[in-house]
Scaffold this motif. Sequence first.
Motif, mmCIF file in Angstrom:
data_model
loop_
_atom_site.group_PDB
_atom_site.id
_atom_site.type_symbol
_atom_site.label_atom_id
_atom_site.label_comp_id
_atom_site.label_asym_id
_atom_site.label_seq_id
_atom_site.Cartn_x
_atom_site.Cartn_y
_atom_site.Cartn_z
ATOM 1 N N TYR A 44 28.640 35.218 44.605
ATOM 2 C CA TYR A 44 29.160 36.179 43.646
ATOM 3 C C TYR A 44 29.216 37.539 44.328
ATOM 4 C CZ TYR A 44 29.512 39.224 39.639
ATOM 5 O OH TYR A 44 29.928 40.185 38.762
ATOM 6 N N GLU A 45 30.389 38.165 44.317
ATOM 7 C CA GLU A 45 30.549 39.464 44.956
ATOM 8 C C GLU A 45 30.858 40.532 43.915
ATOM 9 O OE1 GLU A 45 33.137 41.116 48.622
ATOM 10 O OE2 GLU A 45 32.273 39.110 48.780
ATOM 11 N N VAL A 46 30.181 41.664 44.034
ATOM 12 C CA VAL A 46 30.370 42.784 43.123
ATOM 13 C C VAL A 46 31.540 43.610 43.641
ATOM 14 C CG1 VAL A 46 29.326 44.863 42.170
ATOM 15 C CG2 VAL A 46 27.919 42.845 42.563
ATOM 16 N N ASP A 47 32.577 43.752 42.802
ATOM 17 C CA ASP A 47 33.746 44.526 43.255
ATOM 18 C C ASP A 47 34.290 45.484 42.204
ATOM 19 O OD1 ASP A 47 34.712 42.565 41.608
ATOM 20 O OD2 ASP A 47 36.030 41.641 43.093
ATOM 21 N N SER A 48 33.529 45.718 41.141
ATOM 22 C CA SER A 48 33.957 46.698 40.144
ATOM 23 C C SER A 48 32.736 47.466 39.631
ATOM 24 C CB SER A 48 34.682 46.011 38.975
ATOM 25 O OG SER A 48 33.774 45.249 38.210
ATOM 26 N N LEU A 49 32.997 48.628 39.047
ATOM 27 C CA LEU A 49 31.900 49.459 38.540
ATOM 28 C C LEU A 49 31.126 48.781 37.412
ATOM 29 C CD1 LEU A 49 30.356 52.083 38.754
ATOM 30 C CD2 LEU A 49 31.999 53.102 37.169
ATOM 31 N N PRO A 50 31.767 48.145 36.442
ATOM 32 C CA PRO A 50 30.979 47.474 35.400
ATOM 33 C C PRO A 50 30.037 46.394 35.967
ATOM 34 C CG PRO A 50 33.236 47.703 34.669
ATOM 35 C CD PRO A 50 33.201 48.137 36.101
ATOM 36 N N GLU A 51 30.515 45.654 36.966
ATOM 37 C CA GLU A 51 29.646 44.642 37.579
ATOM 38 C C GLU A 51 28.478 45.320 38.298
ATOM 39 O OE1 GLU A 51 32.375 42.593 40.100
ATOM 40 O OE2 GLU A 51 32.978 41.186 38.546
ATOM 41 N N ALA A 52 28.764 46.443 38.959
ATOM 42 C CA ALA A 52 27.707 47.183 39.660
ATOM 43 C C ALA A 52 26.681 47.723 38.671
ATOM 44 C CB ALA A 52 28.312 48.308 40.484
ATOM 45 N N LEU A 53 27.147 48.158 37.495
ATOM 46 C CA LEU A 53 26.217 48.663 36.487
ATOM 47 C C LEU A 53 25.342 47.548 35.913
ATOM 48 C CD1 LEU A 53 28.477 51.292 34.673
ATOM 49 C CD2 LEU A 53 26.609 51.704 36.290
ATOM 50 N N VAL A 54 25.891 46.341 35.819
ATOM 51 C CA VAL A 54 25.083 45.204 35.384
ATOM 52 C C VAL A 54 23.972 44.944 36.410
ATOM 53 C CG1 VAL A 54 25.099 42.702 35.018
ATOM 54 C CG2 VAL A 54 26.867 44.126 33.984
ATOM 55 N N ILE A 55 24.326 45.007 37.689
ATOM 56 C CA ILE A 55 23.335 44.821 38.755
ATOM 57 C C ILE A 55 22.273 45.929 38.682
ATOM 58 C CG2 ILE A 55 22.977 44.729 41.252
ATOM 59 C CD1 ILE A 55 24.351 42.264 40.131
ATOM 60 N N THR A 56 22.695 47.153 38.357
ATOM 61 C CA THR A 56 21.738 48.258 38.198
ATOM 62 C C THR A 56 20.771 47.958 37.057
ATOM 63 O OG1 THR A 56 23.262 49.882 39.073
ATOM 64 C CG2 THR A 56 21.513 50.714 37.676
ATOM 65 N N LEU A 75 14.995 48.977 44.027
ATOM 66 C CA LEU A 75 15.712 50.209 44.383
ATOM 67 C C LEU A 75 17.099 49.916 44.949
ATOM 68 C CD1 LEU A 75 12.839 52.401 45.880
ATOM 69 C CD2 LEU A 75 13.979 52.647 43.662
ATOM 70 N N ALA A 76 17.204 48.867 45.752
ATOM 71 C CA ALA A 76 18.514 48.489 46.292
ATOM 72 C C ALA A 76 19.455 48.060 45.174
ATOM 73 C CB ALA A 76 18.360 47.369 47.316
ATOM 74 N N LEU A 77 18.952 47.304 44.216
ATOM 75 C CA LEU A 77 19.795 46.883 43.098
ATOM 76 C C LEU A 77 20.194 48.055 42.213
ATOM 77 C CD1 LEU A 77 18.047 43.544 42.067
ATOM 78 C CD2 LEU A 77 20.150 43.834 43.382
ATOM 79 N N ILE A 78 19.299 48.992 42.024
ATOM 80 C CA ILE A 78 19.609 50.169 41.209
ATOM 81 C C ILE A 78 20.715 51.008 41.859
ATOM 82 C CG2 ILE A 78 18.655 52.385 40.407
ATOM 83 C CD1 ILE A 78 15.994 50.826 39.939
ATOM 84 N N CYS A 79 20.729 51.046 43.170
ATOM 85 C CA CYS A 79 21.690 51.880 43.899
ATOM 86 C C CYS A 79 23.030 51.201 44.170
ATOM 87 C CB CYS A 79 21.082 52.330 45.225
ATOM 88 S SG CYS A 79 19.681 53.435 45.005
#
Length: 194
Positions: A154-166, A130-134
């Motif tokens: 590795y730090e997530v700093d853009s929407l595409p990277e966040a969507l990959v994590i989702t 759930l944390a990764l999805i959000c």
Amino acid sequence: MNTVVEETKQSFSTLRNIAYMFTTFFTSLFYFVFLVTGIALGVGLSITIIGLPILAGVLRASRSFMAIEKALVGETYIHPVRNEIESFFAAIKTELTSTENWKNVAFLLASFPLGVVSFVLAITFTTVPLALICVPLFYKLIPVGVMINSEFRYEVDSLPEALVITGIGLLLAYVLWNALNYVATGMMKIVKAV
């Protein structure tokens, strides 16, 4: 149409199993504390006349606890009801010598470690996905990253990277929640077998 109904049943089953795993921890903690305290008190006071009725009462309560456990997994717990009236000491002897009572106590005491493990698995296997999805909701507010070792982060700093994590979170949710279903089903089979 049938696949939608089957998927809905599977989703409900997953939620029910997760709820069962959370419930198991709290019920097994209560059983453990009650039984250990009651048995210690009953055995400790058995030198006096008071200890034996306490011990008999604790053993009798184990039947009710097993009925609760069976009800949680959808089974009916049937224990024989004695119609004859026994004397006070005969009733105590009957409770103390009943193998069913001692089997219930052994199972309920053994369910405590299983309850702890199920609680840890349920918390971990539900919150991590759930944390990764959000992540797309809060990656700009809170630094989100993965540290593999002390030198690589590795730090997530853009929407595409966040969507990959989702996507990774959705995949983990599928895998881990199916694993929870298997664990919960196994635990339910153990309760049904007792």
